[in-house]
Design a protein around this motif. Structure first.
Motif, PDB file in Angstrom:
ATOM      1  N   ALA A  67      91.407 -23.723  42.844  1.00  0.00           N
ATOM      2  CA  ALA A  67      91.291 -22.449  43.595  1.00  0.00           C
ATOM      3  C   ALA A  67      92.638 -21.890  44.003  1.00  0.00           C
ATOM      4  CB  ALA A  67      90.408 -22.618  44.825  1.00  0.00           C
ATOM      5  N   GLY A  69      94.573 -20.356  41.993  1.00  0.00           N
ATOM      6  CA  GLY A  69      94.777 -19.112  41.255  1.00  0.00           C
ATOM      7  C   GLY A  69      95.473 -19.313  39.920  1.00  0.00           C
ATOM      8  N   ARG A 174      88.283 -20.827  49.923  1.00  0.00           N
ATOM      9  CA  ARG A 174      88.424 -19.805  48.872  1.00  0.00           C
ATOM     10  C   ARG A 174      87.488 -20.079  47.694  1.00  0.00           C
ATOM     11  NH1 ARG A 174      94.289 -19.080  46.313  1.00  0.00           N
ATOM     12  NH2 ARG A 174      94.769 -18.199  48.367  1.00  0.00           N
ATOM     13  N   GLY A 177      83.968 -18.690  47.295  1.00  0.00           N
ATOM     14  CA  GLY A 177      83.714 -17.295  46.922  1.00  0.00           C
ATOM     15  C   GLY A 177      84.029 -16.978  45.463  1.00  0.00           C
ATOM     16  N   TYR A 188      86.572 -13.566  39.486  1.00  0.00           N
ATOM     17  CA  TYR A 188      86.566 -12.654  40.648  1.00  0.00           C
ATOM     18  C   TYR A 188      86.373 -13.464  41.906  1.00  0.00           C
ATOM     19  CZ  TYR A 188      86.095  -9.003  37.125  1.00  0.00           C
ATOM     20  OH  TYR A 188      86.320  -8.179  36.062  1.00  0.00           O
ATOM     21  N   PHE A 192      88.166 -11.612  47.979  1.00  0.00           N
ATOM     22  CA  PHE A 192      89.535 -11.178  47.643  1.00  0.00           C
ATOM     23  C   PHE A 192      89.635 -10.372  46.362  1.00  0.00           C
ATOM     24  CE2 PHE A 192      91.036 -13.552  51.107  1.00  0.00           C
ATOM     25  CZ  PHE A 192      90.463 -14.816  51.098  1.00  0.00           C
ATOM     26  N   ALA A 242     100.473 -19.983  47.016  1.00  0.00           N
ATOM     27  CA  ALA A 242      99.290 -19.242  46.554  1.00  0.00           C
ATOM     28  C   ALA A 242      98.502 -18.731  47.761  1.00  0.00           C
ATOM     29  CB  ALA A 242      98.410 -20.156  45.701  1.00  0.00           C
ATOM     30  N   GLN A 244      98.755 -16.231  49.561  1.00  0.00           N
ATOM     31  CA  GLN A 244      99.157 -14.826  49.756  1.00  0.00           C
ATOM     32  C   GLN A 244      98.368 -14.010  48.724  1.00  0.00           C
ATOM     33  OE1 GLN A 244     103.302 -14.062  48.549  1.00  0.00           O
ATOM     34  NE2 GLN A 244     103.333 -16.017  47.491  1.00  0.00           N
ATOM     35  N   PRO A 245      98.363 -12.679  48.832  1.00  0.00           N
ATOM     36  CA  PRO A 245      97.558 -11.904  47.871  1.00  0.00           C
ATOM     37  C   PRO A 245      97.950 -12.196  46.423  1.00  0.00           C
ATOM     38  CG  PRO A 245      98.313 -10.530  49.691  1.00  0.00           C
ATOM     39  CD  PRO A 245      99.003 -11.861  49.844  1.00  0.00           C
ATOM     40  N   CYS A 246      96.930 -12.188  45.550  1.00  0.00           N
ATOM     41  CA  CYS A 246      97.146 -12.495  44.120  1.00  0.00           C
ATOM     42  C   CYS A 246      98.301 -11.718  43.539  1.00  0.00           C
ATOM     43  CB  CYS A 246      95.912 -12.087  43.310  1.00  0.00           C
ATOM     44  SG  CYS A 246      94.496 -13.096  43.529  1.00  0.00           S
TER      45      CYS A 246
HETATM   46  N1  LIG Z   1      96.266 -15.581  45.875  1.00  0.00           N
HETATM   47  C1  LIG Z   1      94.926 -15.490  45.983  1.00  0.00           C
HETATM   48  N2  LIG Z   1      94.371 -15.001  47.109  1.00  0.00           N
HETATM   49  C2  LIG Z   1      93.030 -14.925  47.250  1.00  0.00           C
HETATM   50  N3  LIG Z   1      92.139 -15.320  46.297  1.00  0.00           N
HETATM   51  C3  LIG Z   1      92.645 -15.819  45.158  1.00  0.00           C
HETATM   52  C4  LIG Z   1      94.045 -15.944  44.941  1.00  0.00           C
HETATM   53  N4  LIG Z   1      94.231 -16.478  43.695  1.00  0.00           N
HETATM   54  C5  LIG Z   1      93.005 -16.674  43.172  1.00  0.00           C
HETATM   55  N5  LIG Z   1      92.059 -16.282  44.046  1.00  0.00           N
HETATM   56  C6  LIG Z   1      90.609 -16.379  43.893  1.00  0.00           C
HETATM   57  O1  LIG Z   1      90.315 -17.753  44.101  1.00  0.00           O
HETATM   58  C7  LIG Z   1      89.356 -18.225  43.136  1.00  0.00           C
HETATM   59  C8  LIG Z   1      90.005 -19.299  42.277  1.00  0.00           C
HETATM   60  O2  LIG Z   1      90.968 -18.685  41.422  1.00  0.00           O
HETATM   61  P1  LIG Z   1      91.328 -19.362  40.011  1.00  0.00           P
HETATM   62  O3  LIG Z   1      90.070 -19.760  39.315  1.00  0.00           O
HETATM   63  O4  LIG Z   1      92.291 -18.479  39.302  1.00  0.00           O
HETATM   64  O5  LIG Z   1      92.054 -20.683  40.529  1.00  0.00           O
HETATM   65  P2  LIG Z   1      92.340 -21.975  39.648  1.00  0.00           P
HETATM   66  O6  LIG Z   1      93.559 -22.626  40.219  1.00  0.00           O
HETATM   67  O7  LIG Z   1      92.357 -21.639  38.195  1.00  0.00           O
HETATM   68  O8  LIG Z   1      91.054 -22.814  40.015  1.00  0.00           O
HETATM   69  P3  LIG Z   1      90.455 -24.067  39.234  1.00  0.00           P
HETATM   70  O9  LIG Z   1      91.604 -24.974  38.940  1.00  0.00           O
HETATM   71  O10 LIG Z   1      89.498 -24.622  40.213  1.00  0.00           O
HETATM   72  O11 LIG Z   1      89.832 -23.498  38.007  1.00  0.00           O
HETATM   73  C9  LIG Z   1      88.960 -16.999  42.327  1.00  0.00           C
HETATM   74  O12 LIG Z   1      87.809 -16.427  42.895  1.00  0.00           O
HETATM   75  C10 LIG Z   1      90.139 -16.049  42.501  1.00  0.00           C
HETATM   76  O13 LIG Z   1      89.714 -14.689  42.417  1.00  0.00           O
END
Ligand SMILES: Nc1ncnc2c1ncn2[C@@H]1O[C@H](COP(=O)(O)OP(=O)(O)OP(=O)(O)O)[C@@H](O)[C@H]1O
Ligand SMILES: Nc1nc2c(ncn2[C@H]2C[C@H](O)[C@@H](COP(=O)(O)OP(=O)(O)O)O2)c(=O)[nH]1
Length: 449
Positions: A67, A69, A174, A177, A188, A192, A242, A244-246
């Motif tokens: 999570a 991102g 996070r 959601g 998505y 956020f 991470a 902070q906003p995407c």
């Molecule tokens: N900086 C951010 N701030 C808020 N929400 C975020 C941010 N980065 C990603 N997200 C949201 O958090 C969730 C997880 O993002 P993502 O799947 O890209 O993470 P990941 O590290 O690839 O996770 P995993 O390893 O579990 O697959 C998604 O819903 C994404 O929209």
């Protein structure tokens, strides 16, 4: 000293050519690949490697806890850089696409593949023409130290490794959601990153494994493994918060992956300091010359003397710092035409009133020749204070006239030196020096497209 004992004369064009064409880096990469692969036919291996010409394509690894991102950032980077996103999912999809449905489902469910198989899939994928031409972005791979060592011994060397991090509680919250578009694989978030398109909203699915307990378990495994992976990538690694906003995470990641890594190539600074009268060029040139043994070329030197001076061995071997020249475009073109191209250009930006204050308050003691400044370095006694003189060129009207002339020529100079770095020169001299120093020892930043 006769010709046989004279130091080898290095023509100035040689180091300049090597820098412009990145010869040192090319040879270094070739040597690395030869030692890693130890081909039976090194010549044909080198020819094929050079014909690939893919030393400058993106080779990125994105790591981070669940999570954080990774996939979001990796997707955005692959779109922005027109490169290939490689995840465990799409490798499994590709590898088992020809397998029977149940085998594929088994791997999709367990998401586990033996390291050897994973390595085979990665090597096959990275050798495909699209990855050779447009580079690759590994999302969440490697996951363990064993995988890291296997990837390295296979000659897969990322140029940039980004490690995302955020507090565990933030990530657990996070992940709850997280939503996925089954049609596009786009990710998505209910809070956020909610899609505007109602059709997408309706078809979003809740991915597996995002409950608090499952995320907490994954976080535990991640923290155990990441500390054993990082030592392999210390030279190319950047940690980005991470939490902070995407879009902020993305721009920090993009800036990093578009920056050139410091290479081990021998680098001879050829520095140009430009700026209006009183902006600090002489002072900074003196500091640079002193610390890096550069040849300090004050602005009084004109073209003929300048080219004589720049072709002397010490200037070629140590490098040089030129300040106050060129003052306008014609002089810049002349300098360029005689083949002395600076590899770092700095514009020292200082507000007019600061320059006026620095210059018009300068005084000189006619008895000792000591220089004073009514504000920064006052005379130690009333007797000296009383006899101080001001150089006519430091009169306010003369200073303003020279500054005005510089600013009229400045725009053309800034266009001519498109890689120039503009610095705030209105700070403590050693702070300014540190910025210049950083601009010299680090590769020039690439402009964000
Ligand atoms: N900086 C951010 N701030 C808020 N929400 C975020 C941010 N980065 C990603 N997200 C949201 O958090 C969730 C997880 O993002 P993502 O799947 O890209 O993470 P990941 O590290 O690839 O996770 P995993 O390893 O579990 O697959 C998604 O819903 C994404 O929209
Ligand atoms: N506070 C401060 N003062 C500075 C700095 N650089 C130079 N000065 C002072 C020293 C000199 O008295 C005056 C002009 O400096 P200079 O280096 O001769 O300027 P330049 O005409 O060569 O550009 O300003 C600087 O970086 N900070």
């Amino acid at each position: 000293m006769d010709a046989t004992t004279a130091p080898h004369r290095i023509p100035p064009e040689m180091p300049q050519y090597g820098e412009e064409h990145h010869i040192f880096e090319m040879m270094q990469t070739l040597l690395e690949q030869l030692l890693i692969h130890q081909p039976k036919e090194p010549i044909s291996f080198m020819i094929e490697h050079l014909q690939r010409n893919n030393d400058n394509v993106p080779k990125i690894v994105i790591l981070g806890p669940p999570a954080s991102g990774k996939t979001t950032i990796a997707m955005w980077l692959s779109k922005h850089l027109n490169s290939n996103l490689i995840t465990k999912d799409n490798l499994i999809e590709e590898e088992f696409s020809h397998q029977t449905e149940d085998v594929k489902n088994y791997y999709q469910m367990t998401k586990t593949v033996p390291n050897e198989l994973l390595m085979k899939m990665i090597q096959t994928r990275l050798n495909e023409s699209d990855c050779i031409k447009r580079g690759w972005i590994l999302d969440g791979i490697p996951e363990t130290r064993e995988q890291t060592l296997m990837i390295q011994s296979a000659g897969v060397n990322p140029k940039h490794v980004i490690v995302l991090n955020a507090p565990d509680m933030v990530l657990i919250e996070r992940n709850l959601g997280k939503r996925i578009d089954p049609n596009t694989g786009e990710i998505y978030h209910t809070t956020f990153d909610w899609p505007h398109d109602v059709d997408i909203q309706k078809r979003l699915t809740i991915p597996e494994g995002i409950s608090e307990v499952e995320t907490a378990q994954k976080l535990l495994e991640y923290h155990r493994s990441i500390i054993r992976i990082i030592p392999s990538y210390l030279k190319v690694l950047k940690a980005i918060s991470a939490d902070q906003p995407c879009v902020d995470v993305f721009y920090q990641a993009l800036t990093y992956v578009q920056s050139n890594q410091r290479s081990n190539a021998p680098f001879t600074p050829r520095v140009l300091l430009l700026g209006p009268l009183g902006s600090g060029k002489k002072l900074q040139a003196g500091l640079l010359a002193q610390k890096y043994n550069l040849i300090n070329i004050p602005d009084s030197v004109i073209m003929k003397v300048l080219s004589q001076r720049l072709k002397q061995q010490d200037a070629i071997k140590n490098g040089w710092v030129l300040h106050g020249f060129p003052c306008h475009l014609d002089q810049a073109r002349m300098l360029d035409s005689v083949g002395y191209k600076p590899n770092r250009v700095f514009f020292l930006n200082v507000p007019l009133d600061t320059i006026v204050e620095r210059l018009t308050l300068r005084r000189i003691d006619p008895v000792t020749g000591e220089r004073y400044h009514l504000m920064y370095k006052p005379a130690p006694t009333m007797e000296i204070q009383a006899r101080l003189l001001q150089n006519p060129k430091d009169m306010e009207e003369n200073v303003k006239a020279k500054i005005d002339l510089f600013y009229r020529n400045c725009t053309e100079l800034e266009e001519f030196y498109e890689d120039a770095i503009t610095l705030n020169g209105d700070q403590d001299p050693y702070t300014v020096f540190e910025y210049i120093e950083s601009g010299i020892i680090n590769p020039l930043p690439k402009k964000i497209l």
